[in-house]
Scaffold this motif. Sequence first.
Motif, PDB file in Angstrom:
ATOM      1  N   GLN A 151       0.858  -1.179   0.000  1.00 39.50           N
ATOM      2  CA  GLN A 151       0.000   0.000   0.000  1.00 39.50           C
ATOM      3  C   GLN A 151       0.897   1.233   0.000  1.00 39.50           C
ATOM      4  OE1 GLN A 151      -2.800  -0.117   3.237  1.00 39.50           O
ATOM      5  NE2 GLN A 151      -4.239  -1.389   2.085  1.00 39.50           N
ATOM      6  N   ASP A 153       0.238   4.623  -0.071  1.00 38.39           N
ATOM      7  CA  ASP A 153      -0.081   5.761   0.791  1.00 38.39           C
ATOM      8  C   ASP A 153       0.146   5.426   2.259  1.00 38.39           C
ATOM      9  OD1 ASP A 153      -0.766   6.992  -1.526  1.00 38.39           O
ATOM     10  OD2 ASP A 153      -2.940   6.903  -1.216  1.00 38.39           O
ATOM     11  N   ASP A 154      -0.150   4.214   2.683  1.00 37.09           N
ATOM     12  CA  ASP A 154       0.032   3.821   4.082  1.00 37.09           C
ATOM     13  C   ASP A 154       1.430   3.288   4.354  1.00 37.09           C
ATOM     14  OD1 ASP A 154      -2.588   4.504   4.550  1.00 37.09           O
ATOM     15  OD2 ASP A 154      -3.334   2.461   4.184  1.00 37.09           O
ATOM     16  N   ASP A 155       2.200   3.065   3.288  1.00 35.52           N
ATOM     17  CA  ASP A 155       3.572   2.588   3.415  1.00 35.52           C
ATOM     18  C   ASP A 155       3.635   1.303   4.251  1.00 35.52           C
ATOM     19  OD1 ASP A 155       6.252   2.522   2.933  1.00 35.52           O
ATOM     20  OD2 ASP A 155       6.795   4.045   4.409  1.00 35.52           O
ATOM     21  N   GLN A 156       2.873   0.291   3.820  1.00 30.85           N
ATOM     22  CA  GLN A 156       2.859  -0.978   4.535  1.00 30.85           C
ATOM     23  C   GLN A 156       2.609  -2.123   3.560  1.00 30.85           C
ATOM     24  OE1 GLN A 156      -0.370  -0.574   7.351  1.00 30.85           O
ATOM     25  NE2 GLN A 156      -1.881  -1.340   5.876  1.00 30.85           N
ATOM     26  N   SER A 179      -0.684  -6.976   8.497  1.00 32.66           N
ATOM     27  CA  SER A 179       0.058  -5.920   7.806  1.00 32.66           C
ATOM     28  C   SER A 179       1.403  -5.721   8.495  1.00 32.66           C
ATOM     29  CB  SER A 179      -0.740  -4.614   7.795  1.00 32.66           C
ATOM     30  OG  SER A 179      -0.983  -4.177   9.124  1.00 32.66           O
ATOM     31  N   GLN A 181       4.399  -2.741   8.836  1.00 30.99           N
ATOM     32  CA  GLN A 181       4.829  -1.378   8.588  1.00 30.99           C
ATOM     33  C   GLN A 181       6.270  -1.389   8.075  1.00 30.99           C
ATOM     34  OE1 GLN A 181       2.904   1.273   8.804  1.00 30.99           O
ATOM     35  NE2 GLN A 181       1.134   0.177   9.685  1.00 30.99           N
ATOM     36  N   GLU A 329      -5.666  10.049  15.351  1.00 28.22           N
ATOM     37  CA  GLU A 329      -5.453   9.039  14.310  1.00 28.22           C
ATOM     38  C   GLU A 329      -6.431   9.270  13.165  1.00 28.22           C
ATOM     39  OE1 GLU A 329      -5.718   5.143  15.877  1.00 28.22           O
ATOM     40  OE2 GLU A 329      -3.977   5.346  17.214  1.00 28.22           O
ATOM     41  N   SER A 333      -8.955   6.206   5.385  1.00 29.12           N
ATOM     42  CA  SER A 333      -7.706   6.118   4.633  1.00 29.12           C
ATOM     43  C   SER A 333      -7.958   5.372   3.337  1.00 29.12           C
ATOM     44  CB  SER A 333      -6.613   5.420   5.445  1.00 29.12           C
ATOM     45  OG  SER A 333      -6.951   4.075   5.690  1.00 29.12           O
ATOM     46  N   SER A 335      -5.677   4.035  -0.414  1.00 25.74           N
ATOM     47  CA  SER A 335      -4.334   3.863  -0.955  1.00 25.74           C
ATOM     48  C   SER A 335      -4.380   3.061  -2.244  1.00 25.74           C
ATOM     49  CB  SER A 335      -3.439   3.153   0.069  1.00 25.74           C
ATOM     50  OG  SER A 335      -2.158   2.895  -0.458  1.00 25.74           O
ATOM     51  N   THR A 337      -2.709   0.156  -4.367  1.00 23.64           N
ATOM     52  CA  THR A 337      -2.002  -1.080  -4.006  1.00 23.64           C
ATOM     53  C   THR A 337      -1.532  -1.804  -5.267  1.00 23.64           C
ATOM     54  OG1 THR A 337      -3.989  -2.434  -3.993  1.00 23.64           O
ATOM     55  CG2 THR A 337      -3.416  -1.332  -1.953  1.00 23.64           C
TER      56      THR A 337
END
Length: 344
Positions: A151, A153-156, A179, A181, A329, A333, A335, A337
């Motif tokens: 992903q 945008d979430d960098d995971q 997931s 990180q 938070e 969200s 993203s 992928t």
Amino acid sequence: MKIYKVGLPFIGMSSLMLLMSPLANAAEMSNMDHGSMDMSGMDMSDMDHSSMDMSGMDMSDMDHSSMDMSGNMSDMDHSGMDMSGMDHGSMDMSGMDHGSMDMSGMQGGKAPADARSPDYSNGVPYGRFGKPVMMDSLPLWGVSVDDLGYQFDDDQINYEFDTWYGTDSNRVTLRSEGSIQTKDDKEIDSLTSLSYWKPLSIFWNGEAGVAYDTENDKSAVMAGIAGTAPYFIETDARAYLYTDGQVRLDLGAEYEWRLDQHWVVIPEVELTAFSKDDTDNHITKGFNEFGADVRLTYEMLSRQLAPYVGISYETALGNARDLRRQEDEAVDSSSVTAGVKFWF
């Protein structure tokens, strides 16, 4: 001498008349009308018909429609009777009792208990190849990676896989999803389960086992059902009972929209709910999260390997939205992928 001359013609005529008399009787019987004959009172059970020669009788003109044959004829021997010329089309046999007829020697009916041996060999040796193995009793194994993607945008990195060993009736399954990180503390959130798998019906399978959740560092007892809903929607529902009494419910649905032999669009939705609040783990009672993603895949290598690109979206639900805002938070969200799915 005259006496003998006169007597010879007389003897010849007498002999001729004796020879002609059986033919005359047979001709007379062929013209008889049997339609009015009542044979209901006649007991023909002790009659022996085996020595009756009816081959010379012409019974083709006989009318059997009004013959009453309801009497007892069970002991009659008809083996020597030639009735090939008779017209049986108008015979009424509705009153006959067929219950006592023995037809066990005829083809058909129930097969005997020893008609086939349990191993289907029928006494024939297997030879040098040995005893065959039925496919449903042969243990097999398999690995299916439904998602291994990044992903942006979430960098995971997201992953989901399951592996199994067993037969079509009983399996042991190891399943994990979560997931990873790729920056900062490189935290890993995963939910892994080891379960026993068994078919419940044609389209549905049941699962039961144990699980471990790294997000709240707790173990749980798991039970679930997975299968194909109407319109070929792959559906799964799993419940987890944690050691502290918390209950988690995961619901998911996926559909494969095939564009051609290689290109497939796969939309998927997921829903998560909990039975009680757990502020330490950012959990609220009720529905907490909703996720959806759409992937465009291209199947290759006999459809065992399928790279994909897609879009994912996640959002908090209910009180979980307020809890995330209080802790600064993100509530929603999305993203882009990209990844791969495969099986072997």
